[in-house]
Structure formats: C-alpha cells, structure tokens
Scaffold this motif. Structure first.
Motif, PDB file in Angstrom:
ATOM      1  N   THR A 359     -11.266  15.453  -5.834  1.00  0.00           N
ATOM      2  CA  THR A 359     -11.054  14.688  -7.067  1.00  0.00           C
ATOM      3  C   THR A 359     -11.845  15.329  -8.197  1.00  0.00           C
ATOM      4  O   THR A 359     -12.887  15.971  -7.970  1.00  0.00           O
ATOM      5  N   TYR A 360     -11.349  15.146  -9.412  1.00  0.00           N
ATOM      6  CA  TYR A 360     -12.002  15.616 -10.634  1.00  0.00           C
ATOM      7  C   TYR A 360     -12.248  14.399 -11.520  1.00  0.00           C
ATOM      8  O   TYR A 360     -11.312  13.655 -11.833  1.00  0.00           O
ATOM      9  N   ASP A 361     -13.501  14.203 -11.922  1.00  0.00           N
ATOM     10  CA  ASP A 361     -13.877  13.022 -12.707  1.00  0.00           C
ATOM     11  C   ASP A 361     -14.417  13.477 -14.053  1.00  0.00           C
ATOM     12  O   ASP A 361     -15.375  14.261 -14.102  1.00  0.00           O
ATOM     13  N   GLY A 362     -13.811  12.969 -15.161  1.00  0.00           N
ATOM     14  CA  GLY A 362     -14.306  13.373 -16.472  1.00  0.00           C
ATOM     15  C   GLY A 362     -13.835  12.508 -17.613  1.00  0.00           C
ATOM     16  O   GLY A 362     -14.223  12.738 -18.753  1.00  0.00           O
ATOM     17  N   HIS A 363     -12.995  11.502 -17.350  1.00  0.00           N
ATOM     18  CA  HIS A 363     -12.457  10.654 -18.415  1.00  0.00           C
ATOM     19  C   HIS A 363     -12.930   9.210 -18.226  1.00  0.00           C
ATOM     20  O   HIS A 363     -13.211   8.768 -17.116  1.00  0.00           O
ATOM     21  N   HIS A 364     -12.975   8.493 -19.352  1.00  0.00           N
ATOM     22  CA  HIS A 364     -13.423   7.099 -19.331  1.00  0.00           C
ATOM     23  C   HIS A 364     -12.261   6.116 -19.163  1.00  0.00           C
ATOM     24  O   HIS A 364     -12.509   4.909 -19.067  1.00  0.00           O
ATOM     25  N   GLY A 365     -11.048   6.600 -19.198  1.00  0.00           N
ATOM     26  CA  GLY A 365      -9.901   5.709 -19.102  1.00  0.00           C
ATOM     27  C   GLY A 365      -8.761   6.363 -18.352  1.00  0.00           C
ATOM     28  O   GLY A 365      -8.915   7.429 -17.739  1.00  0.00           O
ATOM     29  N   PRO A 366      -7.583   5.741 -18.361  1.00  0.00           N
ATOM     30  CA  PRO A 366      -6.429   6.291 -17.631  1.00  0.00           C
ATOM     31  C   PRO A 366      -6.052   7.685 -18.129  1.00  0.00           C
ATOM     32  O   PRO A 366      -6.132   7.983 -19.315  1.00  0.00           O
ATOM     33  N   ILE A 367      -5.630   8.517 -17.196  1.00  0.00           N
ATOM     34  CA  ILE A 367      -5.209   9.888 -17.533  1.00  0.00           C
ATOM     35  C   ILE A 367      -3.706   9.842 -17.796  1.00  0.00           C
ATOM     36  O   ILE A 367      -2.898   9.812 -16.871  1.00  0.00           O
ATOM     37  N   TYR A 368      -3.344   9.849 -19.087  1.00  0.00           N
ATOM     38  CA  TYR A 368      -1.947   9.705 -19.467  1.00  0.00           C
ATOM     39  C   TYR A 368      -1.158  11.007 -19.343  1.00  0.00           C
ATOM     40  O   TYR A 368       0.073  10.966 -19.287  1.00  0.00           O
ATOM     41  N   VAL A 383      -5.452  14.494 -20.428  1.00  0.00           N
ATOM     42  CA  VAL A 383      -5.683  13.670 -21.612  1.00  0.00           C
ATOM     43  C   VAL A 383      -5.988  12.260 -21.149  1.00  0.00           C
ATOM     44  O   VAL A 383      -5.241  11.668 -20.365  1.00  0.00           O
ATOM     45  N   GLY A 384      -7.112  11.738 -21.602  1.00  0.00           N
ATOM     46  CA  GLY A 384      -7.517  10.365 -21.316  1.00  0.00           C
ATOM     47  C   GLY A 384      -8.556   9.970 -22.346  1.00  0.00           C
ATOM     48  O   GLY A 384      -9.218  10.844 -22.916  1.00  0.00           O
ATOM     49  N   ASP A 385      -8.718   8.710 -22.597  1.00  0.00           N
ATOM     50  CA  ASP A 385      -9.619   8.178 -23.637  1.00  0.00           C
ATOM     51  C   ASP A 385      -9.386   8.891 -24.969  1.00  0.00           C
ATOM     52  O   ASP A 385      -8.262   8.957 -25.461  1.00  0.00           O
ATOM     53  N   TRP A 386     -10.435   9.511 -25.559  1.00  0.00           N
ATOM     54  CA  TRP A 386     -10.319  10.113 -26.893  1.00  0.00           C
ATOM     55  C   TRP A 386     -10.404  11.632 -26.855  1.00  0.00           C
ATOM     56  O   TRP A 386     -10.572  12.260 -27.902  1.00  0.00           O
ATOM     57  N   THR A 387     -10.306  12.241 -25.679  1.00  0.00           N
ATOM     58  CA  THR A 387     -10.465  13.689 -25.582  1.00  0.00           C
ATOM     59  C   THR A 387      -9.351  14.305 -24.744  1.00  0.00           C
ATOM     60  O   THR A 387      -8.718  13.636 -23.931  1.00  0.00           O
ATOM     61  N   ALA A 388      -9.176  15.597 -24.952  1.00  0.00           N
ATOM     62  CA  ALA A 388      -8.336  16.431 -24.088  1.00  0.00           C
ATOM     63  C   ALA A 388      -9.253  17.449 -23.415  1.00  0.00           C
ATOM     64  O   ALA A 388     -10.099  18.046 -24.088  1.00  0.00           O
ATOM     65  N   ARG A 389      -9.075  17.648 -22.122  1.00  0.00           N
ATOM     66  CA  ARG A 389      -9.973  18.521 -21.365  1.00  0.00           C
ATOM     67  C   ARG A 389      -9.176  19.566 -20.591  1.00  0.00           C
ATOM     68  O   ARG A 389      -8.099  19.280 -20.075  1.00  0.00           O
ATOM     69  N   ILE A 390      -9.749  20.764 -20.523  1.00  0.00           N
ATOM     70  CA  ILE A 390      -9.178  21.869 -19.748  1.00  0.00           C
ATOM     71  C   ILE A 390     -10.083  22.097 -18.536  1.00  0.00           C
ATOM     72  O   ILE A 390     -11.299  22.256 -18.681  1.00  0.00           O
ATOM     73  N   TRP A 391      -9.465  22.106 -17.356  1.00  0.00           N
ATOM     74  CA  TRP A 391     -10.205  22.196 -16.098  1.00  0.00           C
ATOM     75  C   TRP A 391      -9.864  23.483 -15.373  1.00  0.00           C
ATOM     76  O   TRP A 391      -8.825  24.093 -15.610  1.00  0.00           O
ATOM     77  N   SER A 392     -10.752  23.850 -14.473  1.00  0.00           N
ATOM     78  CA  SER A 392     -10.509  24.921 -13.509  1.00  0.00           C
ATOM     79  C   SER A 392     -10.569  24.326 -12.111  1.00  0.00           C
ATOM     80  O   SER A 392     -11.408  23.453 -11.838  1.00  0.00           O
ATOM     81  N   THR A 411      -2.578   9.905 -26.265  1.00  0.00           N
ATOM     82  CA  THR A 411      -1.568   9.287 -25.407  1.00  0.00           C
ATOM     83  C   THR A 411      -0.793  10.278 -24.546  1.00  0.00           C
ATOM     84  O   THR A 411      -0.300   9.915 -23.487  1.00  0.00           O
ATOM     85  N   ASP A 412      -0.640  11.540 -24.992  1.00  0.00           N
ATOM     86  CA  ASP A 412       0.136  12.505 -24.208  1.00  0.00           C
ATOM     87  C   ASP A 412      -0.255  13.912 -24.635  1.00  0.00           C
ATOM     88  O   ASP A 412      -0.811  14.119 -25.732  1.00  0.00           O
ATOM     89  N   ALA A 413       0.045  14.887 -23.780  1.00  0.00           N
ATOM     90  CA  ALA A 413      -0.277  16.289 -24.069  1.00  0.00           C
ATOM     91  C   ALA A 413       0.542  17.181 -23.162  1.00  0.00           C
ATOM     92  O   ALA A 413       0.987  16.765 -22.087  1.00  0.00           O
ATOM     93  N   CYS A 414       0.731  18.429 -23.590  1.00  0.00           N
ATOM     94  CA  CYS A 414       1.403  19.440 -22.749  1.00  0.00           C
ATOM     95  C   CYS A 414       1.120  20.819 -23.325  1.00  0.00           C
ATOM     96  O   CYS A 414       0.843  20.973 -24.514  1.00  0.00           O
TER      97      CYS A 414
END
Length: 588
Positions: A359-368, A383-392, A411-414
């Motif tokens: 699992t990867y944990d980094g957002h305060h809300g649902p991952i939309y 994308v979740g809460d107020w940020t967009a994050r890039i993971w490895s 709300t969404d990202a791609c």
C-alpha cells in the motif's frame, strides 16, 4: 403604338419672367469703418469640431437558421450478381464464376486492368505524397508558442433536471465520438424526474446526442472497448454492470444480476487486455474488485476483497473509488481507496492474501484519480484532497513529487498520452490546470477557467490534442490544447527519466535516514527500559531513602554551581589586576 402622357401648366404659375441685361458696376452703399465699435467687439472662443464624411453604420446580430446534419451508413454486402443467381448459394456462385472466367472479354479486361494497377502501385511506392518535410524546424517553432487552450464545443445534458458528468470515454477509432455518463452522486438528492440515460456525442454536433444509452439505474462510469469500438461497458449506481453494443440500439445487451453485483455504486470499470476482448473488471466502495466476462454477466469470474488484514473480511474492506490497469503489465493493477491509500495488487497470486502486494499512503482523503505514466509505467499519478502526487513503485512511504496545496479540492487527473511530462487536473472551482513538470513544479503551466461550477471528470484524447471536462451541471466541455503542450519535445523522455531517477534516489536516501533514526530511537528506548528494570530488581526503596537521595543530589548540584561561580569570579579578578599593571607600565 407609342403612348405619351403630356403634363401641362398655366403661364401664371411660372412666376415673373426674368429679364437680364449688360450694364457696368454700380455702388449702392458705402459704410466706412468705425474705430469706436472695435472696443465693443467680443472674441468668440474657438471650438474644434470633427466631421466624418461617411455614412453612419449600425451593428446588428442575426441568428441564421441552423443546418442540422446526421450521419447515415450503408452496409454493402455483395452485388453485381444476375437475378437468376442467388449470392447466398455457394454452388450457384462458383458455377457463375467459372462461366465468367472462361469468357475471353474477362481475360482481356483483367490483363488491361492489371497493367494499369501495376503502374499506379509502383508510382505509389516510389513517392510518399504525405511525407512531412522540415519537421525539426516545425517542432522548434511550436516549442516557442505560449501555452494556450480554446473551447471547441460544449455538450449539455438535454434533460430538464441537470446531472453531474461522472465519467467520460473517447471512441477508440479516431476519437470522433465521446461517451458521457450522467449521475447524481449526492446522497438522497435524486428526484423522481431524474433521467437515468447517458449519451454518446458526435464532437462536431453538440446540439443533439448521437445515441442515448438507457440503463435501469444511472451510470457512474463508462468505458469504450479498445478492441471493438461498437461495444461499451458501464457501472451503475445500484452496483450492476451493463454492456452495450451500439449496433443493437440504446437498450443494453447484457446486465449483471443484483445478487452477484456490487453493493455500492460502481465508481470505475476498465477493459482488460485479453485474447477475446470481452474481459473487464470493476471497483466499488463496497470494498470489492470483481472481474467480468461481458458475454456472460450472470456472475463475476473472480473476486477480490480489499481487506488490509489480508483475511478477506468484507466488513473491514477499504472502499475502492479508482482503478488503474496498464496493458504492458497484465498481472498488476492498482486501486485507489476512500481512506487515501493506494493498494497495489497482483491478480495471478496463488492465495487471496498474496494478491494485495503493498500500500501507498500519502493523501488525507479519497483518491479520485489514479493513472500510470504511459511512458514510464513505474511512476503513477494520484489525486486526493488538495494535491496531486507522483509516485514511484520502489518508494512506498512517500511520493517523489507533489504539487502545492491548492485552494480548491482536486477531483480528477490524467497524464498526457503524447508528452510524458504533462498531466492535467480538474478542481472544484471549475479550473483546468495543465502541469509540465520539466518546465515548472510549483505552479501549473496553464490554468483555464472552464466554467463557474465544479469539474468532476476529465479525459484526454489519444492524440493529446483534445481534452474533455465534465461539470456538475451536466456540461461536457471540449477543449483544444495548443501544439506546444500536445507535441513531444526534443529530449523530453531522457530529461524526465533523469528527473524521476534523481527524485527516487533522494527519497530512498531520506527513507534510509529515517529508518536509521527509528532504529536508534528504538534501541535507546529498550536500553532505558532495561535500566528501569534493573533498578526495580534491586528492591523497592522506602520513601525516607528516596527523600534523602533527592536532598543529596540537590545539595551536590548546588555545591557544584557554587564552586563554578567562585572560580569564574577568581578568573575575572586576575584579569582586572593584569589590566591595571599594564596601564601602569605605559609611559606618559
């Protein structure tokens, strides 16, 4: 015969007759100038006035009559057969072909046409008339263009009660059509007048949908089959899976049973890479991921419960709200949950407990939104809460890159399918942000106010040129992105690969340092615990002994402080005496 009408007038109506004669000039009145009148002369204030010597025009708006067009197709099966030959009868067609092939005119026609076709085929192979010249210069010019976007069309919900555009899907064959799912996701806010229909739009005709999809329950998600552009699969608000073939009309072809479907709304459904092209899997907030074969939707072919304890307990399962599947990694998939966790899974694991890898944990809300980079599949965007994050995939404790906290909820990202460093995000204030991480990391490269309402869904066309955004009031806006953001730049892949590798190494170093600090803290706490245990083992001291030890410690501390202060005063006195002696030695 010529008809003439004569106008007559009396002589008395002409007036007095003019009589002209030649005579010299004659002075009638001569008034000399009076200087006294000059004192009373008042000078007029000069005034400039411009006059336009042209006709005045006015501007009016006229709405011309709209020309409605619709697409119609003709399916030509087989023709050219005589009336006495049935084209469906194999024996008659073979007999007729043999008869024609024996005809001399047929052989001559084939020989003549063969030489002509051979000439044009050779000509086609010799010159490529569609070849682009000087593409490098064009790329340089396009790279200098300022980031921009323009609205092409707006597809509005034709119903009176407007619903949110919850999902968008592009037609896989050239992107000429756009499928939109409409649903009201606000709990207990749906009315009886709410239509369950979703629509397929032609991007050149925003006035009327090309086809209406009529499910039993409103669709939350929808996806075109990449292998068959005529088929779609959707997830309903009541948890059922619906399958359409557009050649058969608006009604669904297959529908899953309520007993074997999801218990909550299906928030995401994706087609899988398979030989048959009929496999898909879905995710819902009931904590299940189900695999389906659309040819037989009676029950799912496979089931996974997102229990973090890996025991398959549905009561403790994490609610799934987003899915990600990459065709290059057919056994892996990822799930974004309501709790802000990204669950990485392996479908081909032997036991259900082994299917949940990490699992990867980094957002305060649902991952939309959850989307892998199409050029670097090891890196994914959330994308979740107020940020967009890039993971490895190699770093589980923290993301390698992230945006600032925005003022509005994301709300969404791609990712862009053309440029590896560009991704898109939508926000609750109706703004579409375009990010280029090679150009800027703290702020978006382009921010566009699409509408005043919240944007809930986003989908980019395969060529990266067109972006569709769905709003809360049922409007799907089609935007065209400038060529600078939709054309692959020079050395972009290598630069982004180096950036991802650098950030991954940095996070690994920080993770190792944090792990080392945790180990030191643990060993220190264990040592203190052992000391406390040893002191307790010596026996319990009485209250009098504890008070005596505390007094002894107190007086020892006071004595040490007194000695330190006396020594400091002594050193200060020696220094003052030395300064006085030095002053006495100085000659006058």
């Amino acid at each position: 015969m010529e008809i003439v009408h004569v106008y007559t007038k009396l002589r008395s109506e002409f007036g007095r007759q003019y009589l002209f004669s030649d005579r010299p000039t004659e002075l009638l009145v001569d008034i000399p100038p009076d200087p006294s009148l000059a004192m009373q002369f008042i000078t007029k204030t000069p005034r400039d006035q411009a006059t336009q010597a042209c006709r005045e025009m006015s501007e009016h708006q006229v709405n011309t009559e709209r020309f409605e067009s619709e697409s119609r197709g003709l399916n030509h099966m087989e023709g050219g057969w005589p009336k006495d030959v049935d084209p469906n009868d194999m024996e008659q067609t073979i007999r007729f072909r043999k008869k024609v092939e024996k005809d001399e005119s047929y052989m001559n026609s084939i020989l003549q046409l063969g030489s002509v076709m051979d000439h044009y085929i050779r000509q086609n192979n010799a010159i490529n008339i569609y070849q682009d010249y000087f593409t490098e210069d064009q790329d340089i010019d396009e790279g200098q263009e300022a980031p921009s976007a323009k609205t092409i069309n707006v597809f509005r919900d034709p119903n009176e009660v407007k619903r949110t555009v919850t999902c968008l899907s592009w037609h896989p064959d050239g992107g000429r059509k756009l499928a939109a799912a409409y649903c009201c996701l606000e709990f207990q806010k749906s009315s009886k007048d709410l239509s369950p229909d979703s629509y397929i739009w032609d991007i050149e005709n925003p006035n009327q949908p090309e086809l209406a999809l009529k499910p039993a329950s409103p669709l939350v998600c929808l996806d075109y089959n990449p292998k068959d552009p005529h088929t779609l699969v959707g997830g309903s608000y009541n948890g059922q899976i619906v399958y359409w073939d557009t050649r058969r009309g608006s009604q669904p072809v297959e529908l899953s049973s309520v007993e074997h479907s999801h218990r909550d709304p299906v928030y995401k459904i994706i087609w899988l890479q398979s030989k048959t092209g009929t496999d898909a899997f879905s995710a819902s907030t009931d904590g299940q991921v189900l695999w389906w074969d659309v040819r037989k939707l009676n029950e799912p072919t496979e089931r996974l419960v997102l229990d973090p304890g890996r025991e398959g307990n549905l009561d403790r399962a994490l609610g799934a709200i987003s899915l990600e599947f990459e065709a290059t990694m057919p056994t892996k998939f990822m799930v974004g949950t309501e709790q802000g966790l990204v669950v990485s899974c392996n479908r081909k694991a032997k036991t259900p407990a082994e299917k949940i890898v990490c699992t990867y944990d980094g957002h305060h809300g649902p991952i939309y939104a959850l989307h892998r980079n199409p050029f670097f599949p090891k890196n994914f965007l959330t994308v979740g809460d107020w940020t967009a994050r890039i993971w490895s995939e190699d770093i589980r404790d923290s993301s390698i890159m992230w945006t600032r906290y925005q003022m509005s909820y994301l709300t969404d990202a791609c990712w862009s399918p053309v440029r590896p460093s560009v991704f898109f995000t939508t926000k609750m204030d109706g703004v579409l942000d375009v990010w280029d991480v090679l150009f800027k990391q703290n702020n978006p490269t382009l921010s566009l106010k699409v509408c005043d309402e919240a944007l809930y869904s986003l989908r980019v066309q395969d060529n990266g040129r067109f972006v569709a955004c769905g709003s809360q009031i049922g409007a799907a806006t089609l935007l065209e992105i400038c060529s600078g953001l939709s054309t692959l730049q020079k050395n972009e892949k290598s630069l982004l690969a180096a950036m991802f590798e650098r950030e991954t190494k940095r996070e690994k170093i920080l993770e190792a340092r944090q792990r080392e600090m945790r180990l030191k803290e643990r060993s220190r706490s264990e040592q203190s615990r052992e000391d406390d245990t040893g002191r307790d083992a010596d026996g319990d001291e009485s209250p009098e002994q504890l008070i005596a030890r505390a007094e002894e410690d107190f007086y020892s501390v006071v004595e040490a402080e007194r000695k330190r202060r006396e020594e400091r005063h002594r050193e200060k006195g020696v220094c003052e005496e030395k300064e006085v002696k030095d002053e006495a030695v100085i000659p006058l």
